[in-house]
Design a protein around this motif. Structure first.
Motif, PDB file in Angstrom:
ATOM      1  N   SER A  22     -14.548 -57.218  18.012  1.00  0.00           N
ATOM      2  CA  SER A  22     -15.342 -56.356  17.125  1.00  0.00           C
ATOM      3  C   SER A  22     -15.940 -57.197  15.998  1.00  0.00           C
ATOM      4  CB  SER A  22     -14.485 -55.224  16.559  1.00  0.00           C
ATOM      5  OG  SER A  22     -13.371 -55.745  15.870  1.00  0.00           O
ATOM      6  N   GLU A  23     -15.238 -58.284  15.592  1.00  0.00           N
ATOM      7  CA  GLU A  23     -15.769 -59.178  14.540  1.00  0.00           C
ATOM      8  C   GLU A  23     -17.070 -59.833  15.008  1.00  0.00           C
ATOM      9  OE1 GLU A  23     -12.633 -59.217  15.561  1.00  0.00           O
ATOM     10  OE2 GLU A  23     -11.224 -59.525  13.898  1.00  0.00           O
ATOM     11  N   TYR A  24     -17.079 -60.275  16.272  1.00  0.00           N
ATOM     12  CA  TYR A  24     -18.285 -60.916  16.809  1.00  0.00           C
ATOM     13  C   TYR A  24     -19.442 -59.922  16.833  1.00  0.00           C
ATOM     14  CZ  TYR A  24     -21.618 -62.776  20.165  1.00  0.00           C
ATOM     15  OH  TYR A  24     -22.780 -63.196  20.770  1.00  0.00           O
ATOM     16  N   LEU A  25     -19.182 -58.720  17.358  1.00  0.00           N
ATOM     17  CA  LEU A  25     -20.239 -57.708  17.453  1.00  0.00           C
ATOM     18  C   LEU A  25     -20.725 -57.294  16.071  1.00  0.00           C
ATOM     19  CD1 LEU A  25     -18.689 -55.621  20.362  1.00  0.00           C
ATOM     20  CD2 LEU A  25     -20.804 -56.940  20.473  1.00  0.00           C
ATOM     21  N   ALA A  26     -19.789 -57.254  15.103  1.00  0.00           N
ATOM     22  CA  ALA A  26     -20.164 -56.898  13.726  1.00  0.00           C
ATOM     23  C   ALA A  26     -21.115 -57.935  13.145  1.00  0.00           C
ATOM     24  CB  ALA A  26     -18.906 -56.783  12.858  1.00  0.00           C
ATOM     25  N   LYS A  27     -20.870 -59.209  13.465  1.00  0.00           N
ATOM     26  CA  LYS A  27     -21.757 -60.272  12.963  1.00  0.00           C
ATOM     27  C   LYS A  27     -23.142 -60.173  13.592  1.00  0.00           C
ATOM     28  CE  LYS A  27     -18.027 -63.522  12.209  1.00  0.00           C
ATOM     29  NZ  LYS A  27     -17.227 -64.453  12.998  1.00  0.00           N
ATOM     30  N   VAL A  28     -23.175 -59.863  14.893  1.00  0.00           N
ATOM     31  CA  VAL A  28     -24.468 -59.728  15.579  1.00  0.00           C
ATOM     32  C   VAL A  28     -25.288 -58.606  14.949  1.00  0.00           C
ATOM     33  CG1 VAL A  28     -25.564 -59.063  17.763  1.00  0.00           C
ATOM     34  CG2 VAL A  28     -23.683 -60.691  17.773  1.00  0.00           C
ATOM     35  N   ARG A  58      -6.025 -56.116  23.969  1.00  0.00           N
ATOM     36  CA  ARG A  58      -5.403 -56.456  22.683  1.00  0.00           C
ATOM     37  C   ARG A  58      -5.490 -57.959  22.398  1.00  0.00           C
ATOM     38  NH1 ARG A  58      -2.109 -53.922  19.170  1.00  0.00           N
ATOM     39  NH2 ARG A  58      -1.824 -52.096  20.490  1.00  0.00           N
ATOM     40  N   GLY A  59      -5.978 -58.260  21.209  1.00  0.00           N
ATOM     41  CA  GLY A  59      -6.056 -59.660  20.773  1.00  0.00           C
ATOM     42  C   GLY A  59      -7.176 -60.443  21.419  1.00  0.00           C
ATOM     43  N   THR A  60      -7.938 -59.811  22.319  1.00  0.00           N
ATOM     44  CA  THR A  60      -9.021 -60.521  23.022  1.00  0.00           C
ATOM     45  C   THR A  60     -10.385 -59.903  22.756  1.00  0.00           C
ATOM     46  OG1 THR A  60      -7.423 -60.939  24.764  1.00  0.00           O
ATOM     47  CG2 THR A  60      -9.691 -61.465  25.267  1.00  0.00           C
ATOM     48  N   GLY A  61     -10.455 -58.549  22.836  1.00  0.00           N
ATOM     49  CA  GLY A  61     -11.737 -57.904  22.551  1.00  0.00           C
ATOM     50  C   GLY A  61     -12.089 -56.845  23.575  1.00  0.00           C
ATOM     51  N   TYR A  62     -13.367 -56.521  23.635  1.00  0.00           N
ATOM     52  CA  TYR A  62     -13.871 -55.454  24.507  1.00  0.00           C
ATOM     53  C   TYR A  62     -14.613 -56.043  25.701  1.00  0.00           C
ATOM     54  CZ  TYR A  62     -13.044 -52.493  20.400  1.00  0.00           C
ATOM     55  OH  TYR A  62     -12.467 -51.841  19.343  1.00  0.00           O
ATOM     56  N   GLN A  63     -14.447 -55.361  26.841  1.00  0.00           N
ATOM     57  CA  GLN A  63     -15.161 -55.818  28.043  1.00  0.00           C
ATOM     58  C   GLN A  63     -15.714 -54.606  28.800  1.00  0.00           C
ATOM     59  OE1 GLN A  63     -12.892 -58.552  30.472  1.00  0.00           O
ATOM     60  NE2 GLN A  63     -14.763 -59.659  30.934  1.00  0.00           N
ATOM     61  N   LEU A  64     -16.956 -54.760  29.272  1.00  0.00           N
ATOM     62  CA  LEU A  64     -17.613 -53.679  30.017  1.00  0.00           C
ATOM     63  C   LEU A  64     -17.302 -53.817  31.503  1.00  0.00           C
ATOM     64  CD1 LEU A  64     -19.804 -51.334  29.948  1.00  0.00           C
ATOM     65  CD2 LEU A  64     -21.462 -53.122  30.487  1.00  0.00           C
ATOM     66  N   HIS A  65     -16.859 -52.707  32.120  1.00  0.00           N
ATOM     67  CA  HIS A  65     -16.624 -52.689  33.572  1.00  0.00           C
ATOM     68  C   HIS A  65     -17.516 -51.618  34.186  1.00  0.00           C
ATOM     69  CE1 HIS A  65     -13.097 -55.338  33.496  1.00  0.00           C
ATOM     70  NE2 HIS A  65     -12.825 -54.751  32.345  1.00  0.00           N
ATOM     71  N   GLY A 557     -28.354 -69.938  18.505  1.00  0.00           N
ATOM     72  CA  GLY A 557     -27.777 -68.651  18.870  1.00  0.00           C
ATOM     73  C   GLY A 557     -26.272 -68.790  18.981  1.00  0.00           C
ATOM     74  N   ASN A 558     -25.576 -67.669  19.251  1.00  0.00           N
ATOM     75  CA  ASN A 558     -24.114 -67.677  19.362  1.00  0.00           C
ATOM     76  C   ASN A 558     -23.448 -68.218  18.100  1.00  0.00           C
ATOM     77  OD1 ASN A 558     -21.727 -67.079  20.658  1.00  0.00           O
ATOM     78  ND2 ASN A 558     -21.600 -69.026  21.731  1.00  0.00           N
ATOM     79  N   PHE A 559     -24.135 -68.076  16.919  1.00  0.00           N
ATOM     80  CA  PHE A 559     -23.613 -68.492  15.604  1.00  0.00           C
ATOM     81  C   PHE A 559     -23.437 -70.009  15.471  1.00  0.00           C
ATOM     82  CE2 PHE A 559     -22.323 -64.092  16.186  1.00  0.00           C
ATOM     83  CZ  PHE A 559     -22.819 -63.521  15.019  1.00  0.00           C
ATOM     84  N   VAL A 560     -24.159 -70.766  16.312  1.00  0.00           N
ATOM     85  CA  VAL A 560     -23.979 -72.224  16.330  1.00  0.00           C
ATOM     86  C   VAL A 560     -25.254 -72.941  15.889  1.00  0.00           C
ATOM     87  CG1 VAL A 560     -23.615 -74.214  17.853  1.00  0.00           C
ATOM     88  CG2 VAL A 560     -22.251 -72.146  18.157  1.00  0.00           C
ATOM     89  N   ALA A 561     -25.084 -74.019  15.090  1.00  0.00           N
ATOM     90  CA  ALA A 561     -26.198 -74.926  14.778  1.00  0.00           C
ATOM     91  C   ALA A 561     -25.746 -76.351  15.089  1.00  0.00           C
ATOM     92  CB  ALA A 561     -26.594 -74.807  13.306  1.00  0.00           C
ATOM     93  N   ILE A 562     -26.673 -77.153  15.632  1.00  0.00           N
ATOM     94  CA  ILE A 562     -26.355 -78.560  15.937  1.00  0.00           C
ATOM     95  C   ILE A 562     -27.381 -79.445  15.228  1.00  0.00           C
ATOM     96  CG2 ILE A 562     -25.810 -80.220  17.765  1.00  0.00           C
ATOM     97  CD1 ILE A 562     -25.607 -77.907  19.702  1.00  0.00           C
ATOM     98  N   PRO A 563     -27.283 -79.572  13.899  1.00  0.00           N
ATOM     99  CA  PRO A 563     -28.225 -80.449  13.194  1.00  0.00           C
ATOM    100  C   PRO A 563     -27.994 -81.910  13.550  1.00  0.00           C
ATOM    101  CG  PRO A 563     -26.493 -79.700  11.710  1.00  0.00           C
ATOM    102  CD  PRO A 563     -26.275 -78.985  13.009  1.00  0.00           C
ATOM    103  N   HIS A 564     -29.013 -82.740  13.393  1.00  0.00           N
ATOM    104  CA  HIS A 564     -28.866 -84.177  13.618  1.00  0.00           C
ATOM    105  C   HIS A 564     -30.062 -84.886  13.004  1.00  0.00           C
ATOM    106  CE1 HIS A 564     -30.797 -82.312  17.133  1.00  0.00           C
ATOM    107  NE2 HIS A 564     -31.633 -83.329  17.077  1.00  0.00           N
ATOM    108  N   PRO A 565     -29.929 -86.177  12.700  1.00  0.00           N
ATOM    109  CA  PRO A 565     -31.080 -86.906  12.142  1.00  0.00           C
ATOM    110  C   PRO A 565     -32.213 -86.969  13.157  1.00  0.00           C
ATOM    111  CG  PRO A 565     -29.143 -88.340  12.354  1.00  0.00           C
ATOM    112  CD  PRO A 565     -28.750 -87.008  12.877  1.00  0.00           C
ATOM    113  N   ILE A 566     -33.431 -87.118  12.665  1.00  0.00           N
ATOM    114  CA  ILE A 566     -34.602 -87.098  13.541  1.00  0.00           C
ATOM    115  C   ILE A 566     -34.595 -88.265  14.524  1.00  0.00           C
ATOM    116  CG2 ILE A 566     -36.140 -88.361  11.955  1.00  0.00           C
ATOM    117  CD1 ILE A 566     -38.204 -86.006  12.773  1.00  0.00           C
ATOM    118  N   THR A 567     -33.999 -89.384  14.130  1.00  0.00           N
ATOM    119  CA  THR A 567     -33.785 -90.518  15.046  1.00  0.00           C
ATOM    120  C   THR A 567     -32.371 -91.044  14.792  1.00  0.00           C
ATOM    121  OG1 THR A 567     -34.779 -91.964  13.375  1.00  0.00           O
ATOM    122  CG2 THR A 567     -36.204 -91.264  15.185  1.00  0.00           C
ATOM    123  N   PRO A 568     -31.711 -91.667  15.804  1.00  0.00           N
ATOM    124  CA  PRO A 568     -30.327 -92.126  15.627  1.00  0.00           C
ATOM    125  C   PRO A 568     -30.163 -93.041  14.411  1.00  0.00           C
ATOM    126  CG  PRO A 568     -30.951 -92.242  17.934  1.00  0.00           C
ATOM    127  CD  PRO A 568     -32.203 -91.909  17.167  1.00  0.00           C
TER     128      PRO A 568
END
Length: 643
Positions: A22-28, A58-65, A557-568
């Motif tokens: 429910s925490e994940y869905l609340a963030k979305v 319990r302790g895992t979340g909701y799943q659609l069947h 997406g999925n609450f993730v960012a992968i920043p990095h310098p423009i060149t190594p």
């Protein structure tokens, strides 16, 4: 029936392979967990009547069947129809911004703020907040919102820019057989759009112009908007010099023929400036499709400036990322043919939509990074700032070349640790070589006690006939001296995907959990200072990270960012990780898990493998949510190892 929040919950549950909390869905949804739990209670009752159920684990979340597929499809059909009847009023902030933007673009006169707020069932202050984002989008087209007392708000900008903005934001979700989705242009039927499409196809066939489906849709949309605006006496204007330049282009003749047929079909007069407008869109398309040329043909076909530019782009990419693609002739031709119209699109601010953009960013990060470098060269040489969509298209060409290069990939390198002597080690090596051929390079054998004297830098993994307890930076495969089928399977697995790859990029001192930062800048500044304090980066490091962000936000997406310098910028490849207590805005997406990525300068290692290891983790919403809850490095590491 379902409210908008419930529709989003259903959509998220259908997408997920694993249960969602429910925490994940609340963030979305940007609401509380309690609101989500209440919505799900109501939702359970509704879906039960349509052959489905929502299980709470319990302790895992909701799943659609879904037990009865045909019944459940009926529910989805009803939801779609209901949204259509309700006008699909938006509830999420980003959807409201698009709604308000479209509302402004499609009206002729003024609109009052109070009326718009009532229309959306939101407060005036919420609407004013949304308007900041609307103004930011409009500013990219040099369009402003003017205010007149007692009348309300209205858009101010050139006709050319207003049309471009319409094309980008009203008709850019293309799905049906026409490629024009549900958003039909006002006062314009599907039949009319089919006629425009047919006229374009006839003319480009006669004149040997190649158009992609997306390019064709783009042109249909622009012509349909032009027709609609001309009927309302809203015309494009050009300076005489611009008209003269366009008049001399081969595409002008094609535009004239298209206009003649349009005028005959729709009984409307297109002024000369409108022919020039269509010419501009044709200039933004490829003129040739065949990529199989020898070098002499290439030089005749492609202008020397573009050819030299592509050479410099590919040399720079090879220098920065060591991809070894600069001599790929097919890539050189493809890039030349792509860049010429892309440069025209830039000069006239035409944005060719890229429906594959998010997929390219997520699945081909190395190619996307190579395209970013191409963008840097274009800026340096031609003072062109190419947009994200164009970067995505360049990445497709570069990605194909990278994949071709990987077909002849370098073999994985291993060392054999054998306790029973040189004879057994040689037998083991022969068996491995006959089984795996050029996919495996055995660079030596050693006794166990000499392991700590060997540099592991150029080695991908160890094959050992005895258990190795010491911690090593590379995977160890324990096998029998006489190889069995199970042993060969283990090695095959490593050749397919480097098991344990993820852990070698993580250092405890570079993992920061449960931080309270509120902006992207706070996160990046903190991580940059940490890396500087460890002596891992130089002073200009953060500048390079911000330079990369400016080109295209690194939120996936999925609450993730992968920043990095423009060149190594670093001497090794490693990840710096930061999790946040609450999500923050990162280029229009909410982010709570940040992995600041650093790739070794002049590295010949396979970058795609490293990215694949990272994507494996961050693609799973369940794993990301588990990582966000971690309070210690040990907890974090345990989840990382399991995933």
């Amino acid at each position: 029936m379902l409210n908008t929040r419930m529709t989003v919950i259903i959509r998220e549950l259908m997408k997920a392979d694993t249960p969602l909390t429910s925490e994940y869905l609340a963030k979305v949804l940007d609401v509380t967990s309690r609101t989500v739990r209440n919505d799900i209670k109501e939702l359970e009752e509704i879906v039960s009547k349509f052959g489905a159920s929502i299980k709470s684990i319990r302790g895992t979340g909701y799943q659609l069947h879904v037990q009865e597929d045909h019944l459940f499809r009926q529910l989805l059909q009803e939801v779609t129809e209901q949204n259509h009847q309700d006008g699909d009023l938006p509830t999420l902030p980003e959807d409201r911004v698009q709604y308000v933007l479209k509302r402004f673009l499609l009206m002729d006169g003024y609109i009052k703020l109070d009326d718009l707020a009532d229309e959306l069932f939101i407060s005036k202050s919420t609407l004013q907040n949304d308007l900041k984002d609307v103004k930011e989008i409009l500013s990219r087209y040099r369009i402003t919102i003017s205010k007149r007392p007692n009348f309300g708000l209205k858009l101010e900008g050139t006709e050319f820019m207003l049309r471009l903005c319409m094309a980008d934001h009203i008709f850019n979700d293309m799905e049906n057989e026409l490629g024009l989705g549900g958003h039909i242009i006002p006062n314009f039927s599907k039949h009319d759009l089919t006629i425009i499409r047919k006229i374009i196809l006839e003319e480009i066939k006669v004149n040997h112009i190649a158009l992609s489906d997306i390019g064709l849709n783009n042109l249909v949309i622009h012509i349909a908007i032009a027709y609609n605006r001309i009927k309302n006496e809203k015309y494009i204007t050009f300076f005489n010099q611009e008209l003269e330049e366009l008049h001399n282009q081969k595409q002008y003749k094609v535009a004239e023929e298209i206009v003649k047929q349009l005028e005959r079909e729709f009984e409307v007069k297109f002024p000369e400036a409108e022919i020039a407008y269509i010419t501009i869109h044709l200039l933004g398309t490829k003129m040739v499709t065949d990529l199989h040329f020898d070098e002499k043909d290439i030089h005749e076909l492609i202008d020397h400036q573009i050819y030299d530019l592509v050479q410099e782009i590919l040399e720079t990419i090879d220098k920065e990322l060591n991809l070894n693609i600069k001599d790929d002739q097919e890539l050189i031709v493809a890039m030349c043919l792509h860049l010429k119209p892309a440069i025209h699109r830039f000069h006239y601010d035409i944005n060719l939509s890229n429906p594959l953009l998010e997929d390219i960013k997520a699945n081909y990060p190395v190619a996307f990074q190579a395209a970013i470098i191409a963008g840097i060269v274009l800026k340096r040489k031609l003072e062109i700032d190419i947009n994200e969509n164009e970067i995505g298209y360049l990445a497709l060409h570069l990605g194909a070349a990278i994949e071709n290069q990987r077909i002849g990939f370098r073999p994985k390198k291993c060392i054999i640790v054998c306790a029973s002597g040189v004879g057994s080690a040689r037998l083991l090596a022969s068996k491995l070589q006959s089984k795996f051929g050029t996919r495996l390079e055995i660079i030596g054998t050693t006794e166990f006690y000499k392991l700590n004297q060997i540099t592991m830098h150029a080695v991908d993994f160890l094959i050992s006939t005895i258990p190795v307890q010491m911690e090593l930076p590379i995977p160890v495969i324990h096998v029998n001296t006489i190889l069995g089928a199970g042993d060969l399977e283990k090695i095959e697995q490593v050749l397919l995907e480097e098991t344990g790859q993820k852990l070698k990029y993580i250092r405890e001192e570079l993992v920061f959990l449960q931080k309270s930062f509120e902006t992207r800048e706070e996160v990046l500044d903190f991580l940059g200072k940490q890396l500087q304090s460890f002596g891992l980066v130089k002073d200009q490091y953060l500048e390079k990270v911000y330079e990369r962000e400016a080109l295209s936000p690194t939120s996936y997406g999925n609450f993730v960012a992968i920043p990095h310098p423009i060149t190594p910028q670093t001497n090794s490849t490693f990840w710096t990780i930061c999790t946040l207590k609450k999500p923050i805005d990162w280029g229009g997406k909410r982010v709570q898990f940040v992995c600041l990525l650093n790739v070794e300068r002049n590295s010949t290692n396979d970058l795609q493998c490293m990215y694949d290891s990272l994507m494996e983790i961050i693609d799973s919403s369940q794993v990301v949510q588990q990582l966000l809850k971690c309070k210690t490095f040990k907890e974090f590491q345990a989840i990382f190892m399991k995933s």
